[in-house]
Design a protein around this motif. Sequence first.
Motif, PDB file in Angstrom:
ATOM      1  N   ALA A 299      -6.927 -60.477  19.466  1.00  0.00           N
ATOM      2  CA  ALA A 299      -6.572 -59.074  19.259  1.00  0.00           C
ATOM      3  C   ALA A 299      -6.636 -58.715  17.776  1.00  0.00           C
ATOM      4  N   SER A 300      -6.795 -57.437  17.518  1.00  0.00           N
ATOM      5  CA  SER A 300      -6.787 -56.962  16.137  1.00  0.00           C
ATOM      6  C   SER A 300      -5.368 -57.038  15.586  1.00  0.00           C
ATOM      7  N   ARG A 301      -5.252 -57.502  14.367  1.00  0.00           N
ATOM      8  CA  ARG A 301      -3.944 -57.639  13.735  1.00  0.00           C
ATOM      9  C   ARG A 301      -4.064 -57.292  12.253  1.00  0.00           C
ATOM     10  N   PHE A 302      -2.923 -57.076  11.657  1.00  0.00           N
ATOM     11  CA  PHE A 302      -2.868 -56.942  10.212  1.00  0.00           C
ATOM     12  C   PHE A 302      -2.511 -58.308   9.653  1.00  0.00           C
ATOM     13  N   LEU A 303      -3.129 -58.659   8.531  1.00  0.00           N
ATOM     14  CA  LEU A 303      -2.897 -59.950   7.902  1.00  0.00           C
ATOM     15  C   LEU A 303      -2.378 -59.755   6.491  1.00  0.00           C
ATOM     16  N   LYS A 304      -1.382 -60.531   6.121  1.00  0.00           N
ATOM     17  CA  LYS A 304      -0.943 -60.573   4.729  1.00  0.00           C
ATOM     18  C   LYS A 304      -1.720 -61.717   4.097  1.00  0.00           C
ATOM     19  N   VAL A 305      -2.499 -61.392   3.061  1.00  0.00           N
ATOM     20  CA  VAL A 305      -3.340 -62.391   2.422  1.00  0.00           C
ATOM     21  C   VAL A 305      -3.005 -62.492   0.942  1.00  0.00           C
ATOM     22  N   SER A 306      -3.325 -63.635   0.366  1.00  0.00           N
ATOM     23  CA  SER A 306      -3.095 -63.887  -1.051  1.00  0.00           C
ATOM     24  C   SER A 306      -4.441 -64.133  -1.722  1.00  0.00           C
ATOM     25  N   CYS A 307      -4.702 -63.413  -2.802  1.00  0.00           N
ATOM     26  CA  CYS A 307      -5.946 -63.563  -3.561  1.00  0.00           C
ATOM     27  C   CYS A 307      -5.995 -64.959  -4.174  1.00  0.00           C
ATOM     28  N   ARG A 308      -7.143 -65.623  -4.058  1.00  0.00           N
ATOM     29  CA  ARG A 308      -7.289 -66.970  -4.624  1.00  0.00           C
ATOM     30  C   ARG A 308      -7.341 -66.962  -6.145  1.00  0.00           C
ATOM     31  N   ASP A 309      -7.764 -65.839  -6.731  1.00  0.00           N
ATOM     32  CA  ASP A 309      -7.899 -65.773  -8.188  1.00  0.00           C
ATOM     33  C   ASP A 309      -6.590 -65.454  -8.905  1.00  0.00           C
ATOM     34  N   CYS A 310      -5.823 -64.467  -8.387  1.00  0.00           N
ATOM     35  CA  CYS A 310      -4.629 -64.025  -9.120  1.00  0.00           C
ATOM     36  C   CYS A 310      -3.335 -64.118  -8.296  1.00  0.00           C
ATOM     37  N   SER A 311      -3.407 -64.536  -7.045  1.00  0.00           N
ATOM     38  CA  SER A 311      -2.254 -64.713  -6.142  1.00  0.00           C
ATOM     39  C   SER A 311      -1.590 -63.405  -5.727  1.00  0.00           C
ATOM     40  N   ASN A 312      -2.220 -62.255  -5.978  1.00  0.00           N
ATOM     41  CA  ASN A 312      -1.679 -60.982  -5.519  1.00  0.00           C
ATOM     42  C   ASN A 312      -1.742 -60.938  -3.994  1.00  0.00           C
ATOM     43  N   GLU A 313      -0.685 -60.454  -3.353  1.00  0.00           N
ATOM     44  CA  GLU A 313      -0.661 -60.345  -1.897  1.00  0.00           C
ATOM     45  C   GLU A 313      -1.039 -58.940  -1.461  1.00  0.00           C
ATOM     46  N   SER A 314      -1.866 -58.857  -0.421  1.00  0.00           N
ATOM     47  CA  SER A 314      -2.326 -57.588   0.130  1.00  0.00           C
ATOM     48  C   SER A 314      -2.231 -57.659   1.644  1.00  0.00           C
ATOM     49  N   ILE A 315      -2.191 -56.499   2.274  1.00  0.00           N
ATOM     50  CA  ILE A 315      -2.217 -56.423   3.733  1.00  0.00           C
ATOM     51  C   ILE A 315      -3.554 -55.816   4.130  1.00  0.00           C
ATOM     52  N   ILE A 316      -4.284 -56.531   4.987  1.00  0.00           N
ATOM     53  CA  ILE A 316      -5.603 -56.075   5.422  1.00  0.00           C
ATOM     54  C   ILE A 316      -5.664 -56.071   6.945  1.00  0.00           C
ATOM     55  N   PHE A 317      -6.651 -55.352   7.480  1.00  0.00           N
ATOM     56  CA  PHE A 317      -6.881 -55.307   8.918  1.00  0.00           C
ATOM     57  C   PHE A 317      -7.852 -56.432   9.276  1.00  0.00           C
ATOM     58  N   SER A 318      -7.573 -57.156  10.353  1.00  0.00           N
ATOM     59  CA  SER A 318      -8.391 -58.318  10.710  1.00  0.00           C
ATOM     60  C   SER A 318      -9.815 -57.948  11.097  1.00  0.00           C
TER      61      SER A 318
END
Length: 56
Positions: free
Chosen positions: A2-21
């Motif tokens: 199913a489609s979900r929202f994901l909390k991800v962490s940038c590999r370069d700067c560790s900033n967290e973002s929420i994206i759509f799968s």
Amino acid sequence: MASRFLKVSCRDCSNESIIFSRATTIIACSVCGATLTNPAGGRAQLVGCNVVDTLE
């Protein structure tokens, strides 16, 4: 899967973002500008980030 929202962490700067799968565009980090995802048909291809959490 199913489609979900994901909390991800940038590999370069560790900033967290929420994206759509199933993002259909390139998503860049809002802090450093690194590419986090590329469109890949039905699901976003995670290229510059790590999944921290799956949001319901």
